[in-house]
Design an enzyme around this catalytic site. Sequence first.
Site, PDB file in Angstrom:
ATOM      1  NE  ARG A 156     -43.527 -72.971  19.260  1.00 13.60           N
ATOM      2  CZ  ARG A 156     -42.878 -72.747  18.107  1.00 13.60           C
ATOM      3  NH1 ARG A 156     -43.023 -71.590  17.477  1.00 13.60           N
ATOM      4  NH2 ARG A 156     -42.094 -73.674  17.615  1.00 13.60           N
ATOM      5  CG  ASP A 180     -42.193 -72.128  13.493  1.00  9.93           C
ATOM      6  OD1 ASP A 180     -41.947 -72.257  14.706  1.00  9.93           O
ATOM      7  OD2 ASP A 180     -42.032 -73.047  12.685  1.00  9.93           O
ATOM      8  CG  ASP A 198     -38.873 -74.783   7.716  1.00 11.53           C
ATOM      9  OD1 ASP A 198     -38.806 -74.509   6.510  1.00 11.53           O
ATOM     10  OD2 ASP A 198     -38.509 -73.990   8.608  1.00 11.53           O
ATOM     11  CG  ASN A 199     -41.562 -71.686   9.418  1.00 15.62           C
ATOM     12  OD1 ASN A 199     -40.943 -72.337  10.250  1.00 15.62           O
ATOM     13  ND2 ASN A 199     -41.039 -70.639   8.815  1.00 15.62           N
ATOM     14  CE  LYS A 236     -39.339 -69.785  18.192  1.00 14.21           C
ATOM     15  NZ  LYS A 236     -40.515 -69.288  17.435  1.00 14.21           N
ATOM     16  NE  ARG A 256     -35.070 -69.345  17.363  1.00 18.35           N
ATOM     17  CZ  ARG A 256     -35.611 -68.154  17.560  1.00 18.35           C
ATOM     18  NH1 ARG A 256     -35.171 -67.408  18.536  1.00 18.35           N
ATOM     19  NH2 ARG A 256     -36.574 -67.713  16.785  1.00 18.35           N
TER      20      ARG A 256
END
Length: 491
Positions: free
Chosen positions: A173, A259, A249-250, A110, A90
């Site tokens: 962001r 994130d 992944d963060n 985002k 997203r």
Amino acid sequence: MAQPAFDSAYARLPDRFFARVTPTPVKAPRLIRVNAPLATELGIDPDWLASDEGVAVLAGNRVPDTATPIATAYAGHQFGGFVPQLGDGRAILLGEVIDRGGTRRDVQLKGAGPTPYSRRGDGRAALGPVLREYLVSEAMQALGIPTTRALAAVTTGERVIRETMLPGAVLTRVASSHIRVGTFQFFASRGDVEGVRTLADHVIARHYPHAAEAERPRLALLEAVVRAQAELIARWLLVGFVHGVMNTDNTSVAGETIDYGPCAFLDEYNPQAAFSAIDMYGRYAYANQPAIAQWNLTRLAECLLPLLGDDADAAAADAIQALEAFGPAFERAYQGGLRRKLGLFTEREGDAALAEDLLTAMAANLADFTLTFRRLSEAAADEAADAEVRSLFNDPAAYDAWAPRWRQRLGEEPVDAAARREAMLAVNPAFIPRNHRIEAVIRAAVDRDDFAPFEELLTVLAKPYDSQPAYAHYMEPPAAHERVAQTFCGT
């Protein structure tokens, strides 16, 4: 200084690194806020961003001529389980700008609509999570912690379906980059060694150019990321921050906090605090964050092994040595930060025990983390202020038993009381984005379309180390009925 001039190095990497996408237009975008100082820092005219044309860009209704919108590919371990393909489901990276300091920065939308990585999701964001990320990321910046930033937020004029119908929004962001440990895992899990090599060299050039001068640049890269993460996690703990979803992944290889989903700040000190509704077993609890960070870095090391030499055993030994540096680097940063929070300027044997004994007493007596250290700043200069500290403890005798040892240690420091107080106030914030305050802001915006509380809280959080008497009530912990026990991702 005007519209953003994008120069997208990541979009010049091979096509398998991303998908070319276009943001999905929204019905009726409306500006919530432009972060004017950040826009200026990026060389973007904040007045243009607030114009109809700028808001169209922020909402995804218009793509600037120089932008190359992409959704990046990555994988990741989520709560310990590996998912071979995640990616920006997203979020759409418009491109990169060179800021006024000469640093390359990502600009990402985002909530801008579905991408090939959306996994049946709508690609949208609800207003609440957008406001939460805006508030917390800008608070972290003001606290001096490496972080992604919020450039702007808009509402979309559309609703998104989560547990209920909610107003939609888009967050713009800014990050040093959006490259994650999971980005390396995406290629490594496919046996794409060339992809890992290309990515590693890109990260070296962008974030750690000194590594390029090392005898073994990819090993130097691993060492640099380990140091950056160790120092970052120490800074989190020193302000009571709980990320909530420390999946690979963060985890940013640039060493930034990224994130912001079910993140939260401690009220009372509790090492086992875990606020995320999806963290049912406390994997990512406050005190677990250093070990989890090292676990995530081990996954990065596994990806880099083929680049560390032809001798697999020697490469593994070098990777292990790099990973073992995490603990000492974290302890240096964390213990050094605790000393500063206690008003200690020199390092002496027993300092770690002194700090740990205070934290143990705080946990046993439900003492507020932020207020305890803030009030200690005053007590360090005036013993009469002890009353304000001890009142935070369920059993004030616990503080009374600890304080004489602290005062004895302060007496060994070559700094006068006034200088000590000022130094402590500069590292012990008065204001953090407390969970109940964020919730109140979200409720006002979602339920009443009222953004005045959002603006006021942003004003307070911009100066976390200042006393701000007019906003003193923002320092207070939540009342029993205001407590927030769970936070949510909002995806």
